[in-house]
Write a protein that holds these residues in place. Structure first.
Motif: not given
Length: 166
Positions: A76-84, A91-96, A147-148, A152-158
């Protein structure tokens, strides 16, 4: 990902290991049930073996599920952040980072249990009881490292699926 990369081979190996654990567990429990109800006696090692294999199967599965995004996710949160973009990256960095922290805590606790279990053995089969928490330690280590690397690769959340509200 091409077939030459190690990830698909590791996924196949994990699937094979889980299938082998499940197969041995099924046979052990089936034989034990038949012996108990058919002949009035069972194989005491069946329960210990099944427990050990179940623990290993669960943590192998958890480790294999992480890189393909099959763990439980609150999208839900990721859906709200879509486009931002910036908020999504943050959020992806915090999750990781949270995944790494949780993996570190699990690895620390599991390692303490492994150390305690080195001096004791299971009652029936006699294996070191360190083999029960060992897969939790290895799984936490593997997931933390994955996850690390993604951090470090700044991989988008998949998440392995479309970003829908779950």
């Amino acid at each position: 990902m091409s077939p030459a990369t190690p990830a698909p081979r590791l996924q196949k190996l994990a699937q094979f290991a889980m299938a082998a654990c499940l197969g041995v567990m099924a046979v052990a429990v089936f034989v034990n049930v038949v012996l108990r109800y058919g002949f009035g006696s069972g194989v005491a090692a069946s329960e210990e073996l099944s427990r050990l294999l179940f623990v290993w199967m669960v943590f192998i599965g958890a480790t294999a599920a992480y890189p393909v995004g099959e763990h439980m996710a609150f999208t839900s949160l990721i859906g709200l952040l879509k486009g931002r973009r910036t908020a999504l990256r943050l959020a992806t960095a915090v999750i990781r980072l949270l995944v790494v922290a949780a993996a570190a805590l699990l690895a620390h606790g599991a390692w303490q249990q492994v150390a305690v279990g080195l001096d004791s053995h299971s009652v029936v089969l006699g294996y070191p009881t360190a083999l029960l928490p060992l897969p939790a330690f290895l799984s936490a280590l593997a997931i933390g490292v994955m996850a690390l690397i993604e951090l470090f690769k700044c991989k988008p959340l998949d998440l392995g699926h479309g970003v829908d509200v779950e």
